[in-house]
Design a protein around this motif. Structure first.
Motif, PDB file in Angstrom:
ATOM      1  N   VAL A 183       0.847  -1.209   0.000  1.00 19.89           N
ATOM      2  CA  VAL A 183       0.000   0.000   0.000  1.00 19.89           C
ATOM      3  C   VAL A 183       0.879   1.255   0.000  1.00 19.89           C
ATOM      4  CG1 VAL A 183      -1.677   1.331   1.364  1.00 19.89           C
ATOM      5  CG2 VAL A 183      -1.989  -1.126   1.068  1.00 19.89           C
ATOM      6  N   ALA A 184       1.953   1.231   0.788  1.00 22.48           N
ATOM      7  CA  ALA A 184       2.859   2.388   0.829  1.00 22.48           C
ATOM      8  C   ALA A 184       3.449   2.646  -0.558  1.00 22.48           C
ATOM      9  CB  ALA A 184       3.976   2.145   1.851  1.00 22.48           C
ATOM     10  N   GLY A 185       3.899   1.583  -1.209  1.00 22.52           N
ATOM     11  CA  GLY A 185       4.493   1.727  -2.542  1.00 22.52           C
ATOM     12  C   GLY A 185       3.493   2.307  -3.528  1.00 22.52           C
ATOM     13  N   ARG A 186       2.242   1.836  -3.428  1.00 21.16           N
ATOM     14  CA  ARG A 186       1.219   2.344  -4.345  1.00 21.16           C
ATOM     15  C   ARG A 186       0.923   3.818  -4.072  1.00 21.16           C
ATOM     16  NH1 ARG A 186      -2.447  -1.566  -3.940  1.00 21.16           N
ATOM     17  NH2 ARG A 186      -3.827  -0.531  -2.485  1.00 21.16           N
ATOM     18  N   MET A 187       0.815   4.170  -2.780  1.00 21.04           N
ATOM     19  CA  MET A 187       0.530   5.574  -2.456  1.00 21.04           C
ATOM     20  C   MET A 187       1.663   6.485  -2.931  1.00 21.04           C
ATOM     21  SD  MET A 187      -1.264   5.649   1.275  1.00 21.04           S
ATOM     22  CE  MET A 187      -2.967   5.125   1.506  1.00 21.04           C
ATOM     23  N   LEU A 188       2.886   6.025  -2.769  1.00 20.80           N
ATOM     24  CA  LEU A 188       4.020   6.851  -3.205  1.00 20.80           C
ATOM     25  C   LEU A 188       4.012   7.002  -4.722  1.00 20.80           C
ATOM     26  CD1 LEU A 188       6.737   5.481  -0.765  1.00 20.80           C
ATOM     27  CD2 LEU A 188       5.668   7.746  -0.721  1.00 20.80           C
ATOM     28  N   ALA A 189       3.706   5.899  -5.417  1.00 19.57           N
ATOM     29  CA  ALA A 189       3.657   5.966  -6.886  1.00 19.57           C
ATOM     30  C   ALA A 189       2.544   6.908  -7.337  1.00 19.57           C
ATOM     31  CB  ALA A 189       3.432   4.565  -7.456  1.00 19.57           C
ATOM     32  N   ASP A 195       1.027   8.576   6.629  1.00 24.49           N
ATOM     33  CA  ASP A 195       0.647   8.738   8.042  1.00 24.49           C
ATOM     34  C   ASP A 195       0.185   7.391   8.582  1.00 24.49           C
ATOM     35  OD1 ASP A 195       0.150  10.320  10.367  1.00 24.49           O
ATOM     36  OD2 ASP A 195      -1.991  10.373   9.886  1.00 24.49           O
ATOM     37  N   LEU A 196       1.005   6.802   9.437  1.00 23.13           N
ATOM     38  CA  LEU A 196       0.711   5.464   9.972  1.00 23.13           C
ATOM     39  C   LEU A 196       0.000   5.590  11.315  1.00 23.13           C
ATOM     40  CD1 LEU A 196       2.798   4.833   7.798  1.00 23.13           C
ATOM     41  CD2 LEU A 196       3.981   3.333   9.398  1.00 23.13           C
ATOM     42  N   GLY A 197      -1.116   4.873  11.459  1.00 22.75           N
ATOM     43  CA  GLY A 197      -1.853   4.933  12.718  1.00 22.75           C
ATOM     44  C   GLY A 197      -2.140   3.546  13.252  1.00 22.75           C
ATOM     45  N   GLY A 198      -2.033   3.381  14.571  1.00 25.08           N
ATOM     46  CA  GLY A 198      -2.313   2.095  15.207  1.00 25.08           C
ATOM     47  C   GLY A 198      -3.462   2.181  16.192  1.00 25.08           C
ATOM     48  N   ILE A 247       8.462  -0.420   5.785  1.00 21.97           N
ATOM     49  CA  ILE A 247       8.265   0.654   4.792  1.00 21.97           C
ATOM     50  C   ILE A 247       9.550   1.477   4.678  1.00 21.97           C
ATOM     51  CG2 ILE A 247       6.961   2.753   4.252  1.00 21.97           C
ATOM     52  CD1 ILE A 247       4.550   1.418   5.712  1.00 21.97           C
ATOM     53  N   ARG A 248      10.159   1.757   5.811  1.00 20.44           N
ATOM     54  CA  ARG A 248      11.412   2.520   5.800  1.00 20.44           C
ATOM     55  C   ARG A 248      12.498   1.766   5.017  1.00 20.44           C
ATOM     56  NH1 ARG A 248      12.023   6.868   5.506  1.00 20.44           N
ATOM     57  NH2 ARG A 248      11.467   7.819   7.464  1.00 20.44           N
ATOM     58  N   ALA A 249      12.564   0.441   5.208  1.00 20.35           N
ATOM     59  CA  ALA A 249      13.584  -0.359   4.493  1.00 20.35           C
ATOM     60  C   ALA A 249      13.301  -0.350   2.983  1.00 20.35           C
ATOM     61  CB  ALA A 249      13.582  -1.791   5.027  1.00 20.35           C
ATOM     62  N   ALA A 250      12.020  -0.439   2.619  1.00 18.67           N
ATOM     63  CA  ALA A 250      11.677  -0.488   1.190  1.00 18.67           C
ATOM     64  C   ALA A 250      11.777   0.887   0.530  1.00 18.67           C
ATOM     65  CB  ALA A 250      10.248  -1.038   1.027  1.00 18.67           C
ATOM     66  N   HIS A 251      11.569   1.953   1.314  1.00 22.17           N
ATOM     67  CA  HIS A 251      11.556   3.313   0.755  1.00 22.17           C
ATOM     68  C   HIS A 251      12.359   4.225   1.689  1.00 22.17           C
ATOM     69  CE1 HIS A 251       8.403   2.053  -2.025  1.00 22.17           C
ATOM     70  NE2 HIS A 251       7.829   1.474  -0.991  1.00 22.17           N
TER      71      HIS A 251
END
Ligand code: HH2
Length: 278
Positions: A32-38, A45-48, A74-78
């Motif tokens: 999802v992070a990759g898609r949002m960045l693309a 904004d990460l929420g738990g 996510i940090r490791a991938a981006h």
């Protein structure tokens, strides 16, 4: 011309009001992070912890169990992504910053009765961007607290008071982002009044974040009970918010709203106050 930043909402919760349970593991979070960045997200904004009215509070340990694995992956991938963490617990904020988060988004930032007393000293020490959002009460009591004389004047005064407290705690002024807290202890009409008079809030000089995405007031205006079917209503609010001086749009549907943000900024033609990036 600066354009508003698009903040993609990533709820790592089972019970968020529009997308609870959608991100059900670390792999899915990275996808999802990759898609949002693309699609044009500038910040994720990460929420738990859900903040919807009536949501159960899970506490900092559970929040961290939800957040930290996704944040690290996510940090490791981006490596260059700007990561915000949506939390009102200083312990969660501290662990998230240590794990590589860049911003803290505190829905209780302008709520002196409920703001975690350790939050402002932490933000001052770390020097990170801090979203100071207006709210009253917690998710169980907020609907009953939507009582104002002039909602815009009162929200502005409460944001100002919280800003004074934050500065006294050592938070640098350029790190503070204001948020009127759409849907937090506000009726539909009060949300609309805040949006109509956004320039009054922008005039204070802090970058403005707005989070209208899929919210109940949009459903009320459109008579649309399904949160995910409120994209066009969200888009209309975002375009007008950019014209009113919003610097950050917090949204679920990043691709469409990134277009709205760019287009609205081009038409408005005026640079808004730039938010801090990292
Ligand atoms: N709205 C929500 C959560 N966090 N943070 C800021 N700064 N501004 C907002 O308007 C805001 C926020 C509520 O939306 P969502 O995260 O989608 O839902 P839930 O709280 O149910 O997870």
């Amino acid at each position: 011309m600066t354009r508003p930043l698009v903040m993609g909402v990533m709820n790592l919760t089972p019970d968020s009001f529009s997308d609870g349970g959608r991100i059900d593991g670390v792999e899915r979070a990275v996808r999802v992070a990759g898609r949002m960045l693309a699609q044009g997200a500038d910040v994720l904004d990460l929420g738990g912890q859900s903040t919807r009215p009536g949501a159960e509070e899970v506490g900092p340990d559970r929040e961290l169990e939800r957040l930290l694995p996704a944040l690290a992956a996510i940090r490791a991938a981006h490596p260059a992504v700007t990561l915000s963490v949506d939390t009102f617990h200083a312990a969660v904020a501290e662990a998230a910053l240590a794990a590589g988060a860049d911003w803290i988004n505190d829905v209780r930032g302008a709520n002196p009765a409920l703001r975690d007393p350790a939050m402002l000293p932490l933000i001052a020490r770390r020097g990170c961007p801090y979203v100071l959002m207006h709210s009253r009460g917690d998710s169980r009591s907020m609907d009953a607290l939507a009582v104002y004389g002039d909602v815009v004047d009162e929200v502005r005064a409460e944001l100002e008071a919280a800003t004074v407290t934050a500065l006294a705690a050592g938070v640098r002024p350029e790190r503070i982002v204001w948020d009127p807290g759409l849907g937090f202890a506000k009726t539909s009409e009060q949300n609309l009044a805040l949006l109509r008079r956004l320039p009054d809030l922008a005039a204070a000089g802090h970058p403005l974040l707005v989070g209208p995405s899929r919210k109940r007031f949009i459903g009320a205006v459109l008579n649309e009970p399904r949160p995910r079917a409120r994209l066009w209503g969200t888009a209309a609010v975002c375009a007008l918010a950019v014209a009113g001086g919003a610097a950050v749009l917090r949204v679920h549907d990043v691709g469409p709203i990134a277009q709205v943000a760019r287009m609205a900024a081009a038409v408005a033609g005026e640079p808004s106050v730039s938010p801090p990036r990292r």
